[in-house]
Design a protein around this motif. Structure first.
Motif, PDB file in Angstrom:
ATOM      1  N   THR A  18      -7.980  -1.923 -49.805  1.00 12.69           N
ATOM      2  CA  THR A  18      -7.812  -2.638 -51.080  1.00 12.69           C
ATOM      3  C   THR A  18      -6.639  -3.617 -51.057  1.00 12.69           C
ATOM      4  OG1 THR A  18      -6.375  -0.937 -52.008  1.00 12.69           O
ATOM      5  CG2 THR A  18      -8.751  -0.680 -52.364  1.00 12.69           C
ATOM      6  N   ARG A  19      -5.889  -3.667 -49.978  1.00 10.94           N
ATOM      7  CA  ARG A  19      -4.707  -4.538 -49.907  1.00 10.94           C
ATOM      8  C   ARG A  19      -5.086  -6.000 -50.081  1.00 10.94           C
ATOM      9  NH1 ARG A  19      -2.602  -0.746 -46.075  1.00 10.94           N
ATOM     10  NH2 ARG A  19      -0.989   0.411 -47.170  1.00 10.94           N
TER      11      ARG A  19
ATOM     12  N   GLU B 207      -6.021   1.962 -54.213  1.00 11.05           N
ATOM     13  CA  GLU B 207      -4.933   1.645 -53.285  1.00 11.05           C
ATOM     14  C   GLU B 207      -5.346   1.986 -51.862  1.00 11.05           C
ATOM     15  OE1 GLU B 207      -1.727   4.050 -54.712  1.00 11.05           O
ATOM     16  OE2 GLU B 207      -1.481   2.862 -56.531  1.00 11.05           O
ATOM     17  N   GLY B 208      -4.608   1.453 -50.898  1.00  9.65           N
ATOM     18  CA  GLY B 208      -4.858   1.786 -49.501  1.00  9.65           C
ATOM     19  C   GLY B 208      -5.227   0.570 -48.691  1.00  9.65           C
TER      20      GLY B 208
ATOM     21  N   GLY C  99      -9.718   4.649 -51.202  1.00 13.54           N
ATOM     22  CA  GLY C  99      -9.424   3.371 -51.844  1.00 13.54           C
ATOM     23  C   GLY C  99     -10.236   3.174 -53.114  1.00 13.54           C
TER      24      GLY C  99
ATOM     25  N   GLU D 266       0.690   0.670 -42.047  1.00 14.60           N
ATOM     26  CA  GLU D 266      -0.444  -0.191 -42.388  1.00 14.60           C
ATOM     27  C   GLU D 266      -1.279  -0.483 -41.148  1.00 14.60           C
ATOM     28  OE1 GLU D 266      -1.301  -4.704 -43.936  1.00 14.60           O
ATOM     29  OE2 GLU D 266       0.478  -3.696 -44.685  1.00 14.60           O
TER      30      GLU D 266
ATOM     31  N   THR E 207      -8.562   5.673 -55.764  1.00 13.27           N
ATOM     32  CA  THR E 207      -7.212   5.344 -56.239  1.00 13.27           C
ATOM     33  C   THR E 207      -6.980   3.870 -56.529  1.00 13.27           C
ATOM     34  OG1 THR E 207      -6.322   4.990 -54.011  1.00 13.27           O
ATOM     35  CG2 THR E 207      -6.248   7.255 -54.900  1.00 13.27           C
TER      36      THR E 207
ATOM     37  N   SER F 110      -9.155   1.744 -59.914  1.00 16.81           N
ATOM     38  CA  SER F 110      -9.579   3.055 -59.438  1.00 16.81           C
ATOM     39  C   SER F 110     -10.995   3.345 -59.936  1.00 16.81           C
ATOM     40  CB  SER F 110      -8.610   4.147 -59.896  1.00 16.81           C
ATOM     41  OG  SER F 110      -8.594   4.245 -61.289  1.00 16.81           O
TER      42      SER F 110
ATOM     43  N   HIS G 245      -7.844  -4.159 -57.320  1.00 17.96           N
ATOM     44  CA  HIS G 245      -8.866  -3.125 -57.179  1.00 17.96           C
ATOM     45  C   HIS G 245      -8.544  -2.006 -58.162  1.00 17.96           C
ATOM     46  CE1 HIS G 245     -11.451  -0.032 -55.522  1.00 17.96           C
ATOM     47  NE2 HIS G 245     -11.980  -0.935 -54.712  1.00 17.96           N
TER      48      HIS G 245
END
Length: 189
Positions: free
Chosen positions: A41-42, A37-38, A32, A7, A35, A48, A46
């Motif tokens: 987007t943490r 994610e990533g 991000g 991360e 998907t 896709s 979020h």
């Protein structure tokens, strides 16, 4: 507790040191968006294929980082922005990405044509009108750059009205044969 190594590495990749690393950081934002994610987007919900205000803010931070502030937007950065634009089928950013996108592409087109451009923080600011610095006429604008932008826009499901207007205006003034104008945006005459 420190962030896991992967991360921390992902976040550091979003702090560009040059235009190449800025383009790479934009691909992380694109991933991000695709998907949901990533690192971009943490800590938030979020979906896709969605682009929200935080995604647009990531793009703005990357494009205006101090390491690239006084460099023109590069072609690889512009390509990454075209990819983000295409990847995001849903928008909830109140138009911020579209504004940033059009200004960044205009910044690239002007600089690639040898025209002067303001620093990125000025040119890409939501408070700066694109008309205040972007070329409004084709004198000095490289025809190959316009053709490249048109090719990037051709056949895409999502269009940017500001960018389309700029290219159509410049292409018209650049005296492209009238028969070619419909093909710039895949429209029929």
């Amino acid at each position: 507790m420190p962030a896991p190594k992967s991360e921390a590495a992902d976040i550091s990749a979003l702090q560009p040191s040059c235009r190449e690393t800025a383009a790479h950081a934009l691909t992380i934002v694109r991933d991000g968006v695709i998907t949901g994610e990533g690192p971009t987007t943490r800590g938030r919900v979020h979906f896709s294929r969605a682009l929200d205000a935080d995604d647009a803010a990531w793009c703005a931070r990357i494009l205006t980082a101090s390491a690239v502030e006084h460099e023109p937007v590069s072609r690889v950065e512009a390509e990454a922005l075209f990819d983000i634009n295409e990847a995001a089928t849903e928008r909830s950013d109140n138009g911020r990405f579209d504004d940033l996108f059009a200004k960044a592409i205009a910044h690239h087109a002007a600089s690639a044509s040898g025209l002067p451009v303001p620093p990125r923080t000025v040119a890409l600011s939501p408070d700066t009108d694109i008309e205040s610095w972007a070329p409004a006429y084709a004198k000095g604008v490289n025809k190959e750059v316009l053709e490249w932008i048109a090719s990037q826009m051709r056949g895409k499901r999502r269009s940017n009205r500001t960018l389309m207007t700029m290219v159509a205006t410049l292409a018209g003034v650049a005296a492209l044969p009238l028969a070619h104008i419909p093909f710039v945006f895949d429209i029929g005459m």
